[in-house]
Design a protein around this motif. Structure first.
Motif, PDB file in Angstrom:
ATOM      1  N   ARG A 123       0.836  -1.211   0.000  1.00 50.67           N
ATOM      2  CA  ARG A 123       0.000   0.000   0.000  1.00 50.67           C
ATOM      3  C   ARG A 123       0.868   1.257   0.000  1.00 50.67           C
ATOM      4  O   ARG A 123       0.583   2.221  -0.690  1.00 50.67           O
ATOM      5  N   LYS A 124       1.944   1.216   0.777  1.00 54.63           N
ATOM      6  CA  LYS A 124       2.851   2.359   0.812  1.00 54.63           C
ATOM      7  C   LYS A 124       3.451   2.594  -0.587  1.00 54.63           C
ATOM      8  O   LYS A 124       3.538   3.727  -1.058  1.00 54.63           O
ATOM      9  N   GLY A 125       3.828   1.506  -1.244  1.00 54.59           N
ATOM     10  CA  GLY A 125       4.369   1.617  -2.601  1.00 54.59           C
ATOM     11  C   GLY A 125       3.377   2.250  -3.561  1.00 54.59           C
ATOM     12  O   GLY A 125       3.732   3.105  -4.372  1.00 54.59           O
ATOM     13  N   GLN A 126       2.132   1.843  -3.454  1.00 52.48           N
ATOM     14  CA  GLN A 126       1.098   2.407  -4.329  1.00 52.48           C
ATOM     15  C   GLN A 126       0.925   3.913  -4.085  1.00 52.48           C
ATOM     16  O   GLN A 126       0.817   4.690  -5.026  1.00 52.48           O
ATOM     17  N   VAL A 127       0.882   4.280  -2.810  1.00 49.11           N
ATOM     18  CA  VAL A 127       0.695   5.689  -2.468  1.00 49.11           C
ATOM     19  C   VAL A 127       1.903   6.511  -2.925  1.00 49.11           C
ATOM     20  O   VAL A 127       1.750   7.607  -3.458  1.00 49.11           O
ATOM     21  N   LEU A 128       3.098   5.967  -2.755  1.00 44.60           N
ATOM     22  CA  LEU A 128       4.295   6.683  -3.197  1.00 44.60           C
ATOM     23  C   LEU A 128       4.323   6.837  -4.718  1.00 44.60           C
ATOM     24  O   LEU A 128       4.818   7.835  -5.239  1.00 44.60           O
ATOM     25  N   MET A 129       3.768   5.857  -5.428  1.00 43.02           N
ATOM     26  CA  MET A 129       3.654   5.999  -6.879  1.00 43.02           C
ATOM     27  C   MET A 129       2.724   7.161  -7.218  1.00 43.02           C
ATOM     28  O   MET A 129       2.984   7.909  -8.166  1.00 43.02           O
ATOM     29  N   LEU A 130       1.651   7.325  -6.444  1.00 40.53           N
ATOM     30  CA  LEU A 130       0.764   8.469  -6.668  1.00 40.53           C
ATOM     31  C   LEU A 130       1.498   9.793  -6.459  1.00 40.53           C
ATOM     32  O   LEU A 130       1.218  10.777  -7.139  1.00 40.53           O
ATOM     33  N   GLN A 131       2.440   9.800  -5.518  1.00 41.93           N
ATOM     34  CA  GLN A 131       3.238  10.998  -5.257  1.00 41.93           C
ATOM     35  C   GLN A 131       4.384  11.148  -6.252  1.00 41.93           C
ATOM     36  O   GLN A 131       5.122  12.114  -6.203  1.00 41.93           O
ATOM     37  N   GLU A 132       4.536  10.171  -7.106  1.00 43.80           N
ATOM     38  CA  GLU A 132       5.627  10.109  -8.080  1.00 43.80           C
ATOM     39  C   GLU A 132       6.989  10.023  -7.404  1.00 43.80           C
ATOM     40  O   GLU A 132       8.000  10.474  -7.928  1.00 43.80           O
ATOM     41  N   ASP A 133       7.002   9.422  -6.202  1.00 47.17           N
ATOM     42  CA  ASP A 133       8.245   9.110  -5.502  1.00 47.17           C
ATOM     43  C   ASP A 133       8.622   7.695  -5.928  1.00 47.17           C
ATOM     44  O   ASP A 133       8.366   6.718  -5.223  1.00 47.17           O
ATOM     45  N   LEU A 134       9.208   7.593  -7.108  1.00 44.50           N
ATOM     46  CA  LEU A 134       9.465   6.279  -7.691  1.00 44.50           C
ATOM     47  C   LEU A 134      10.531   5.486  -6.932  1.00 44.50           C
ATOM     48  O   LEU A 134      10.342   4.279  -6.721  1.00 44.50           O
ATOM     49  N   PRO A 135      11.623   6.105  -6.475  1.00 39.14           N
ATOM     50  CA  PRO A 135      12.579   5.317  -5.674  1.00 39.14           C
ATOM     51  C   PRO A 135      11.948   4.804  -4.371  1.00 39.14           C
ATOM     52  O   PRO A 135      12.179   3.658  -3.976  1.00 39.14           O
ATOM     53  N   GLY A 136      11.146   5.636  -3.722  1.00 39.14           N
ATOM     54  CA  GLY A 136      10.470   5.211  -2.500  1.00 39.14           C
ATOM     55  C   GLY A 136       9.478   4.092  -2.776  1.00 39.14           C
ATOM     56  O   GLY A 136       9.362   3.133  -1.994  1.00 39.14           O
ATOM     57  N   ALA A 137       8.758   4.207  -3.881  1.00 40.09           N
ATOM     58  CA  ALA A 137       7.792   3.177  -4.260  1.00 40.09           C
ATOM     59  C   ALA A 137       8.506   1.854  -4.538  1.00 40.09           C
ATOM     60  O   ALA A 137       8.058   0.794  -4.103  1.00 40.09           O
ATOM     61  N   ARG A 138       9.644   1.940  -5.232  1.00 36.71           N
ATOM     62  CA  ARG A 138      10.400   0.717  -5.536  1.00 36.71           C
ATOM     63  C   ARG A 138      10.871   0.058  -4.245  1.00 36.71           C
ATOM     64  O   ARG A 138      10.775  -1.166  -4.090  1.00 36.71           O
ATOM     65  N   ALA A 139      11.356   0.859  -3.304  1.00 35.80           N
ATOM     66  CA  ALA A 139      11.827   0.296  -2.028  1.00 35.80           C
ATOM     67  C   ALA A 139      10.675  -0.380  -1.278  1.00 35.80           C
ATOM     68  O   ALA A 139      10.840  -1.485  -0.747  1.00 35.80           O
ATOM     69  N   ALA A 140       9.519   0.265  -1.245  1.00 35.31           N
ATOM     70  CA  ALA A 140       8.375  -0.313  -0.528  1.00 35.31           C
ATOM     71  C   ALA A 140       7.893  -1.600  -1.194  1.00 35.31           C
ATOM     72  O   ALA A 140       7.616  -2.596  -0.511  1.00 35.31           O
ATOM     73  N   LEU A 141       7.799  -1.599  -2.515  1.00 30.98           N
ATOM     74  CA  LEU A 141       7.331  -2.797  -3.218  1.00 30.98           C
ATOM     75  C   LEU A 141       8.348  -3.935  -3.126  1.00 30.98           C
ATOM     76  O   LEU A 141       7.978  -5.104  -3.024  1.00 30.98           O
ATOM     77  N   THR A 142       9.619  -3.580  -3.149  1.00 30.88           N
ATOM     78  CA  THR A 142      10.664  -4.595  -2.996  1.00 30.88           C
ATOM     79  C   THR A 142      10.592  -5.216  -1.597  1.00 30.88           C
ATOM     80  O   THR A 142      10.728  -6.435  -1.442  1.00 30.88           O
ATOM     81  N   GLU A 143      10.357  -4.389  -0.591  1.00 25.95           N
ATOM     82  CA  GLU A 143      10.212  -4.893   0.775  1.00 25.95           C
ATOM     83  C   GLU A 143       8.997  -5.815   0.873  1.00 25.95           C
ATOM     84  O   GLU A 143       9.042  -6.856   1.533  1.00 25.95           O
ATOM     85  N   CYS A 144       7.924  -5.445   0.196  1.00 23.85           N
ATOM     86  CA  CYS A 144       6.726  -6.292   0.168  1.00 23.85           C
ATOM     87  C   CYS A 144       7.076  -7.672  -0.385  1.00 23.85           C
ATOM     88  O   CYS A 144       6.705  -8.696   0.192  1.00 23.85           O
ATOM     89  N   ARG A 145       7.815  -7.679  -1.479  1.00 18.87           N
ATOM     90  CA  ARG A 145       8.207  -8.949  -2.104  1.00 18.87           C
ATOM     91  C   ARG A 145       9.103  -9.752  -1.157  1.00 18.87           C
ATOM     92  O   ARG A 145       8.933 -10.963  -1.010  1.00 18.87           O
ATOM     93  N   LYS A 146      10.055  -9.095  -0.498  1.00 14.92           N
ATOM     94  CA  LYS A 146      10.952  -9.799   0.433  1.00 14.92           C
ATOM     95  C   LYS A 146      10.181 -10.444   1.581  1.00 14.92           C
ATOM     96  O   LYS A 146      10.561 -11.500   2.069  1.00 14.92           O
ATOM     97  N   LEU A 147       9.103  -9.785   1.984  1.00 14.36           N
ATOM     98  CA  LEU A 147       8.317 -10.305   3.115  1.00 14.36           C
ATOM     99  C   LEU A 147       7.287 -11.346   2.685  1.00 14.36           C
ATOM    100  O   LEU A 147       6.474 -11.792   3.486  1.00 14.36           O
ATOM    101  N   GLY A 148       7.315 -11.721   1.423  1.00 10.24           N
ATOM    102  CA  GLY A 148       6.446 -12.797   0.967  1.00 10.24           C
ATOM    103  C   GLY A 148       5.217 -12.351   0.204  1.00 10.24           C
ATOM    104  O   GLY A 148       4.397 -13.179  -0.182  1.00 10.24           O
ATOM    105  N   GLY A 149       5.099 -11.078  -0.041  1.00  4.41           N
ATOM    106  CA  GLY A 149       3.950 -10.600  -0.822  1.00  4.41           C
ATOM    107  C   GLY A 149       4.261 -10.707  -2.301  1.00  4.41           C
ATOM    108  O   GLY A 149       4.936  -9.860  -2.859  1.00  4.41           O
ATOM    109  N   GLY A 150       3.813 -11.736  -2.943  1.00  2.00           N
ATOM    110  CA  GLY A 150       4.149 -11.946  -4.345  1.00  2.00           C
ATOM    111  C   GLY A 150       2.933 -12.222  -5.192  1.00  2.00           C
ATOM    112  O   GLY A 150       3.014 -12.971  -6.153  1.00  2.00           O
ATOM    113  N   ASP A 151       1.815 -11.631  -4.871  1.00  2.00           N
ATOM    114  CA  ASP A 151       0.590 -11.929  -5.611  1.00  2.00           C
ATOM    115  C   ASP A 151       0.510 -11.105  -6.903  1.00  2.00           C
ATOM    116  O   ASP A 151       1.404 -10.336  -7.254  1.00  2.00           O
ATOM    117  N   ARG A 152      -0.567 -11.313  -7.601  1.00  3.84           N
ATOM    118  CA  ARG A 152      -0.821 -10.662  -8.890  1.00  3.84           C
ATOM    119  C   ARG A 152      -0.813  -9.144  -8.752  1.00  3.84           C
ATOM    120  O   ARG A 152      -0.270  -8.434  -9.607  1.00  3.84           O
TER     121      ARG A 152
END
Length: 146
Positions: A34-63
């Motif tokens: 969710r943080k990654g999505q919101v950061l994408m709305l803010q166009e904070d792309l490095p922050g969004a990438r970090a949040a989404l990458t953390e999501c993936r590391k923690l096991g969030g790998g859905d569609r």
């Protein structure tokens, strides 16, 4: 407001709320998503990438995560294109300014040369001097052609 139209204040508020919850539950992949999505709305792309990458590391790998990562990649490509276009535009503007300066200098040199010519050969108001100068110039041209 409708659909995806969100104010900057609403988006900033959402980021703060998500960060507060993440302090209590830092291992929750969906919060990072969710943080990654919101950061994408803010166009904070490095922050969004970090949040989404953390999501993936923690096991969030859905569609949804895969789609968000794909959208992030598209946004990063668009941002890179915008940066390149901006850089190229700045170079064009600099080049244009240099050309203006060069044209101004060439014009000034031409005017100086004209003034020197008039001081040496005279102008049309001094017809005898001007006439003699033209005759000498024509003789020099004729000699040069031979």
């Amino acid at each position: 407001m409708s659909g995806n139209a969100r104010s900057d204040a609403e988006v900033a508020l959402a980021v703060r709320a998500i960060e507060q919850v993440l302090e209590a539950r830092p291992k929750e992949p969906k919060l990072h998503y969710r943080k990654g999505q919101v950061l994408m709305l803010q166009e904070d792309l490095p922050g969004a990438r970090a949040a989404l990458t953390e999501c993936r590391k923690l096991g969030g790998g859905d569609r949804d995560l895969r789609m968000a990562m794909q959208r992030l990649k598209e946004m990063e490509k668009e941002e890179a294109i915008k940066r390149r276009m901006k850089d190229e535009m700045e170079l064009l503007l600099q080049h244009n300014e240099k050309n203006k300066a060069m044209r101004a200098e060439a014009k000034a040199q031409g005017e100086r040369a004209l003034m020197q010519t008039v001081s040496i050969f005279g102008d049309k108001s001094d017809e005898t001097r001007f006439g003699r100068s033209l005759a000498m110039l024509e003789e020099a041209r004729a000699a040069f052609r031979r």
